[in-house]
Scaffold this motif. Structure first.
Motif, mmCIF file in Angstrom:
data_model
loop_
_atom_site.group_PDB
_atom_site.id
_atom_site.type_symbol
_atom_site.label_atom_id
_atom_site.label_comp_id
_atom_site.label_asym_id
_atom_site.label_seq_id
_atom_site.Cartn_x
_atom_site.Cartn_y
_atom_site.Cartn_z
ATOM 1 N N SER A 1 39.634 37.536 54.485
ATOM 2 C CA SER A 1 40.232 36.367 53.838
ATOM 3 C C SER A 1 40.562 35.260 54.832
ATOM 4 C CB SER A 1 41.490 36.768 53.064
ATOM 5 O OG SER A 1 42.533 37.122 53.937
ATOM 6 N N GLU B 1 36.174 34.003 49.211
ATOM 7 C CA GLU B 1 36.717 33.723 47.886
ATOM 8 C C GLU B 1 37.270 35.024 47.324
ATOM 9 O OE1 GLU B 1 34.379 31.444 45.224
ATOM 10 O OE2 GLU B 1 33.585 30.174 46.821
ATOM 11 N N ILE B 2 38.408 34.938 46.674
ATOM 12 C CA ILE B 2 39.135 36.122 46.230
ATOM 13 C C ILE B 2 38.327 36.956 45.224
ATOM 14 C CG2 ILE B 2 40.409 35.037 44.339
ATOM 15 C CD1 ILE B 2 42.132 37.318 46.785
ATOM 16 N N ASP B 3 37.468 36.313 44.440
ATOM 17 C CA ASP B 3 36.714 37.064 43.429
ATOM 18 C C ASP B 3 35.606 37.931 44.031
ATOM 19 O OD1 ASP B 3 35.234 34.810 44.110
ATOM 20 O OD2 ASP B 3 34.287 34.685 42.141
ATOM 21 N N GLN B 4 35.276 37.709 45.297
ATOM 22 C CA GLN B 4 34.240 38.540 45.912
ATOM 23 C C GLN B 4 34.735 39.970 46.122
ATOM 24 O OE1 GLN B 4 33.673 36.316 49.609
ATOM 25 N NE2 GLN B 4 33.763 38.225 50.751
ATOM 26 N N ARG C 1 36.360 41.857 43.888
ATOM 27 C CA ARG C 1 35.972 42.578 42.667
ATOM 28 C C ARG C 1 34.456 42.772 42.617
ATOM 29 N NH1 ARG C 1 38.529 43.937 38.334
ATOM 30 N NH2 ARG C 1 40.354 42.695 38.833
ATOM 31 N N LYS C 2 33.710 41.727 42.985
ATOM 32 C CA LYS C 2 32.250 41.816 42.935
ATOM 33 C C LYS C 2 31.716 42.899 43.871
ATOM 34 C CE LYS C 2 31.534 36.961 41.770
ATOM 35 N NZ LYS C 2 31.140 35.651 42.277
ATOM 36 N N GLU D 1 33.483 46.799 42.434
ATOM 37 C CA GLU D 1 33.083 47.369 41.139
ATOM 38 C C GLU D 1 31.797 48.194 41.237
ATOM 39 O OE1 GLU D 1 33.097 44.143 38.340
ATOM 40 O OE2 GLU D 1 35.133 44.612 37.681
ATOM 41 N N GLU E 1 39.634 50.528 38.610
ATOM 42 C CA GLU E 1 40.158 49.206 38.267
ATOM 43 C C GLU E 1 41.580 49.003 38.794
ATOM 44 O OE1 GLU E 1 40.396 45.400 36.840
ATOM 45 O OE2 GLU E 1 38.613 46.656 36.928
ATOM 46 N N ARG F 1 42.745 45.977 41.325
ATOM 47 C CA ARG F 1 43.845 45.048 41.038
ATOM 48 C C ARG F 1 44.882 45.050 42.152
ATOM 49 N NH1 ARG F 1 45.425 46.974 35.630
ATOM 50 N NH2 ARG F 1 43.364 46.988 34.741
ATOM 51 N N VAL G 1 43.419 43.255 45.259
ATOM 52 C CA VAL G 1 43.371 41.805 45.037
ATOM 53 C C VAL G 1 44.774 41.215 45.149
ATOM 54 C CG1 VAL G 1 42.944 40.016 43.307
ATOM 55 C CG2 VAL G 1 41.249 41.805 43.683
ATOM 56 N N ASP H 1 45.819 38.577 47.978
ATOM 57 C CA ASP H 1 46.280 37.276 47.511
ATOM 58 C C ASP H 1 47.677 36.961 48.056
ATOM 59 O OD1 ASP H 1 45.992 34.897 45.898
ATOM 60 O OD2 ASP H 1 47.502 35.777 44.574
#
Length: 117
Positions: A14, A20-23, A25-26, A29, A35, A39, A42, A46
């Motif tokens: 980071s 980017e924070i959504d990477q 999860r990508k 998964e 899950e 969470r 993340v 964050d």
């Protein structure tokens, strides 16, 4: 890799400008990470990113206080010296601008102390 290891890895990632924070999860998964763990990771990453931004903002604010304090102190001293030497005509008296001088010095000290945190 354990949850703590993943958190450490993504906190280091980071710090990079292209992160980017959504990477998170990508990437996690497809690896079958639960899950709930995603969470939590993340959220922790964050929180770390927000803490870094807040610290950066605080440093900028302390520099701003120092600059404003210096301007106020300089202005107060300039008017005081100008009226005392006669460069600013006041007759047989002069004006001591202690308000801007004291507030300016206080702001500079406060900004300096804040930057040391």
């Amino acid at each position: 890799m354990s949850r703590a290891g993943l958190v450490d890895h993504y906190i280091k990632e980071s710090a990079k400008p292209e992160f980017e924070i959504d990477q998170i999860r990508k990437e996690l998964e497809p690896k079958g990470v639960p899950e709930e763990d995603i969470r939590a990771i993340v959220r922790l990453v964050d929180n770390d990113m927000q803490k870094r931004e807040l610290n950066k903002s605080s440093r900028n604010k302390s520099k701003e206080y120092i600059r404003i304090g210096a301007v106020l102190t300089f202005t107060g001293l300039s008017i005081t010296i100008g009226t005392y030497t006669g460069a600013i005509a006041m007759g047989n008296s002069f004006m001591l601008m202690y308000g801007p001088i004291v507030v300016g010095i206080s702001l500079m000290i406060g900004g300096w102390l804040e930057s040391k945190k």
